[in-house]
Design an enzyme around this catalytic site. Structure first.
Site, PDB file in Angstrom:
ATOM      1  N   VAL A 102     -46.903 -43.762  18.437  1.00 30.04           N
ATOM      2  CA  VAL A 102     -48.226 -44.305  17.798  1.00 30.04           C
ATOM      3  C   VAL A 102     -49.588 -43.981  17.453  1.00 30.04           C
ATOM      4  O   VAL A 102     -50.507 -44.690  16.694  1.00 30.04           O
ATOM      5  CB  VAL A 102     -48.286 -45.845  18.761  1.00 30.04           C
ATOM      6  CG1 VAL A 102     -46.755 -46.322  18.179  1.00 30.04           C
ATOM      7  CG2 VAL A 102     -48.449 -45.490  19.997  1.00 30.04           C
ATOM      8  N   SER A 124     -37.264 -37.250  24.707  1.00 33.90           N
ATOM      9  CA  SER A 124     -36.148 -37.454  26.024  1.00 33.90           C
ATOM     10  C   SER A 124     -35.171 -37.762  25.586  1.00 33.90           C
ATOM     11  O   SER A 124     -34.023 -37.967  26.137  1.00 33.90           O
ATOM     12  CB  SER A 124     -36.640 -38.786  27.826  1.00 33.90           C
ATOM     13  OG  SER A 124     -37.053 -39.344  26.785  1.00 33.90           O
ATOM     14  N   HIS A 178     -42.330 -46.098  15.604  1.00 32.30           N
ATOM     15  CA  HIS A 178     -42.941 -47.372  16.180  1.00 32.30           C
ATOM     16  C   HIS A 178     -43.811 -47.686  16.116  1.00 32.30           C
ATOM     17  O   HIS A 178     -44.810 -48.436  16.867  1.00 32.30           O
ATOM     18  CB  HIS A 178     -42.588 -47.070  17.735  1.00 32.30           C
ATOM     19  CG  HIS A 178     -41.064 -46.370  18.328  1.00 32.30           C
ATOM     20  ND1 HIS A 178     -41.123 -44.817  19.212  1.00 32.30           N
ATOM     21  CD2 HIS A 178     -39.745 -46.790  17.717  1.00 32.30           C
ATOM     22  CE1 HIS A 178     -39.510 -45.441  19.439  1.00 32.30           C
ATOM     23  NE2 HIS A 178     -38.659 -46.177  18.669  1.00 32.30           N
ATOM     24  N   TYR A 184     -52.700 -51.820  25.123  1.00 34.87           N
ATOM     25  CA  TYR A 184     -52.803 -51.211  23.441  1.00 34.87           C
ATOM     26  C   TYR A 184     -53.952 -51.438  23.400  1.00 34.87           C
ATOM     27  O   TYR A 184     -54.796 -49.951  23.432  1.00 34.87           O
ATOM     28  CB  TYR A 184     -52.628 -51.997  22.610  1.00 34.87           C
ATOM     29  CG  TYR A 184     -50.512 -51.697  22.805  1.00 34.87           C
ATOM     30  CD1 TYR A 184     -49.856 -50.299  22.902  1.00 34.87           C
ATOM     31  CD2 TYR A 184     -50.331 -53.403  23.138  1.00 34.87           C
ATOM     32  CE1 TYR A 184     -48.956 -50.454  22.613  1.00 34.87           C
ATOM     33  CE2 TYR A 184     -48.238 -52.794  23.632  1.00 34.87           C
ATOM     34  CZ  TYR A 184     -48.089 -51.414  23.613  1.00 34.87           C
ATOM     35  OH  TYR A 184     -46.524 -51.215  23.621  1.00 34.87           O
TER      36      TYR A 184
HETATM   37  P1  OAD Z   1     -40.517 -39.914  26.925  1.00 34.36           P
HETATM   38  O1  OAD Z   1     -41.666 -40.108  27.602  1.00 34.36           O
HETATM   39  O2  OAD Z   1     -39.561 -40.658  27.399  1.00 34.36           O
HETATM   40  O3  OAD Z   1     -40.684 -38.435  26.610  1.00 34.36           O
HETATM   41  C1  OAD Z   1     -41.789 -37.753  26.595  1.00 34.36           C
HETATM   42  C2  OAD Z   1     -40.710 -35.740  26.047  1.00 34.36           C
HETATM   43  O4  OAD Z   1     -41.952 -34.642  26.315  1.00 34.36           O
HETATM   44  C3  OAD Z   1     -40.060 -35.202  28.131  1.00 34.36           C
HETATM   45  O5  OAD Z   1     -39.127 -35.126  28.087  1.00 34.36           O
HETATM   46  C4  OAD Z   1     -40.942 -34.178  28.220  1.00 34.36           C
HETATM   47  O6  OAD Z   1     -40.172 -33.115  29.329  1.00 34.36           O
HETATM   48  C5  OAD Z   1     -41.366 -33.642  27.045  1.00 34.36           C
HETATM   49  N1  OAD Z   1     -43.173 -32.585  27.094  1.00 34.36           N
HETATM   50  C6  OAD Z   1     -43.836 -33.182  28.646  1.00 34.36           C
HETATM   51  N2  OAD Z   1     -45.021 -32.368  28.119  1.00 34.36           N
HETATM   52  C7  OAD Z   1     -44.267 -31.410  26.526  1.00 34.36           C
HETATM   53  C8  OAD Z   1     -45.314 -30.845  26.169  1.00 34.36           C
HETATM   54  N3  OAD Z   1     -46.656 -30.439  26.930  1.00 34.36           N
HETATM   55  N4  OAD Z   1     -44.512 -30.702  25.003  1.00 34.36           N
HETATM   56  C9  OAD Z   1     -43.359 -30.620  24.302  1.00 34.36           C
HETATM   57  N5  OAD Z   1     -42.469 -31.913  25.186  1.00 34.36           N
HETATM   58  C10 OAD Z   1     -43.317 -32.316  26.526  1.00 34.36           C
HETATM   59  O7  OAD Z   1     -41.789 -40.108  25.342  1.00 34.36           O
HETATM   60  P2  OAD Z   1     -40.568 -40.147  24.228  1.00 34.36           P
HETATM   61  O8  OAD Z   1     -39.557 -39.323  24.156  1.00 34.36           O
HETATM   62  O9  OAD Z   1     -41.472 -40.217  22.990  1.00 34.36           O
HETATM   63  O10 OAD Z   1     -41.843 -46.731  22.171  1.00 34.36           O
HETATM   64  O11 OAD Z   1     -40.624 -41.883  23.752  1.00 34.36           O
HETATM   65  C11 OAD Z   1     -39.892 -42.378  23.696  1.00 34.36           C
HETATM   66  C12 OAD Z   1     -40.178 -44.186  22.926  1.00 34.36           C
HETATM   67  O12 OAD Z   1     -40.105 -44.623  24.670  1.00 34.36           O
HETATM   68  C13 OAD Z   1     -41.686 -44.052  22.623  1.00 34.36           C
HETATM   69  O13 OAD Z   1     -42.779 -44.363  21.540  1.00 34.36           O
HETATM   70  C14 OAD Z   1     -42.219 -44.790  23.273  1.00 34.36           C
HETATM   71  C15 OAD Z   1     -41.595 -44.920  24.605  1.00 34.36           C
HETATM   72  O14 OAD Z   1     -41.447 -46.481  25.516  1.00 34.36           O
HETATM   73  C16 OAD Z   1     -42.281 -47.596  22.827  1.00 34.36           C
HETATM   74  O15 OAD Z   1     -43.219 -47.812  23.005  1.00 34.36           O
HETATM   75  C17 OAD Z   1     -41.136 -48.434  21.243  1.00 34.36           C
END
Ligand code: OAD
Length: 230
Positions: free
Chosen positions: A88, A172, A104, A53
């Site tokens: 975060v 995602s 989160h 972190y």
């Molecule tokens: P992910 O890494 O799972 O998903 C990221 C998403 O962003 C994917 O669907 C990509 O296609 C999309 N993406 C990438 N570049 C982009 C752009 N320029 N514009 C728009 N979309 C784009 O991230 P999260 O869904 O946020 O939690 O993950 C959820 C949680 O899992 C996070 O908060 C974290 C992680 O583990 C904890 O750490 C508790």
């Protein structure tokens, strides 16, 4: 004012240079969740968790909000905007957005390991072993780890259930309970999903998928929503 609720994930900050988690160059390609983002990891090797972190925090200090963050700020001139973020980072706040709920946790904060209500700002980028709260307990990152409760989810679900328009950006939708928030949005409310690699969500009605990066797709959507008011 019409109420717009926005759910954001790592994708909205990607164009600010902050790595997502599950893309091909994502953080979970390089680090195992079990090693750095669970209570067990913290008990086993707190130095490693702090270092993970600390590096995220160091990166964040040199990152700037991008066009997508600023577009949400503009939207708030015309709508009652509520942002629910899984991120975060503090890029929503730094772009001027208000009403930001962090599901989160927050990277720039730390909290006591003995009393979760004792929350402090991290000074600079580094949080070290031996840094303690006012009761003498070690400080930990103010992050919701896998396997921990998500205290803000009840408030987030309440906000989602009152959305007149719902916008999802750059997630995602693989992590619950955040991914379940869409189910709380009223059926008849228009919903938009902006993500170049949008997940399939076929069971949600009134959903328009915009396969663009946030920095391009969101400013266009914002102008469209504002235009519809006139
Ligand atoms: P992910 O890494 O799972 O998903 C990221 C998403 O962003 C994917 O669907 C990509 O296609 C999309 N993406 C990438 N570049 C982009 C752009 N320029 N514009 C728009 N979309 C784009 O991230 P999260 O869904 O946020 O939690 O993950 C959820 C949680 O899992 C996070 O908060 C974290 C992680 O583990 C904890 O750490 C508790």
């Amino acid at each position: 004012m019409q109420k717009i609720v926005v759910l954001t994930g790592a994708g909205i900050s990607a164009e600010s240079g902050i790595r997502t988690f599950r893309d091909s160059d994502g953080l979970w390609e390089e680090h195992r969740i079990e090693d750095v983002a669970t209570p067990q990891a913290w008990h086993r090797n707190p130095e490693l968790v702090l270092e993970f972190y600390n590096q995220r925090r160091k990166q964040l200090l040199s990152a700037q909000p991008n066009a997508a963050h600023f577009a949400l700020n503009r939207l708030a001139d015309f709508f009652d905007v509520h942002i629910i973020t899984q991120n975060v980072d503090d890029l929503h706040e730094r772009s001027g957005s208000k009403n930001v709920l962090h599901l989160h946790g927050e990277l720039k904060k730390c909290r006591s390991t003995s009393d979760a209500s004792l929350i402090y700002d991290v000074k600079g980028w580094e949080l070290k072993m031996g840094e303690t709260c006012e009761k003498g307990s070690q400080l930990r990152p103010h992050i919701v780890w896998f396997g921990e409760d998500v205290p803000q989810i009840i408030e987030a679900a309440r906000i989602a259930s009152t959305a007149e328009i719902f916008v999802v950006i750059g997630t995602s939708m693989k992590v619950y309970p955040a991914a379940g928030l869409l189910d709380y949005v009223p059926q008849y409310s228009p919903k938009y999903l902006i993500d170049p690699d949008a997940p399939t969500i076929s069971w949600i009605s009134n959903l328009e998928i915009i396969k663009e990066k946030a920095g391009k797709g969101l400013p266009v959507l914002v102008e469209k929503l504002i235009k519809q008011l006139h």
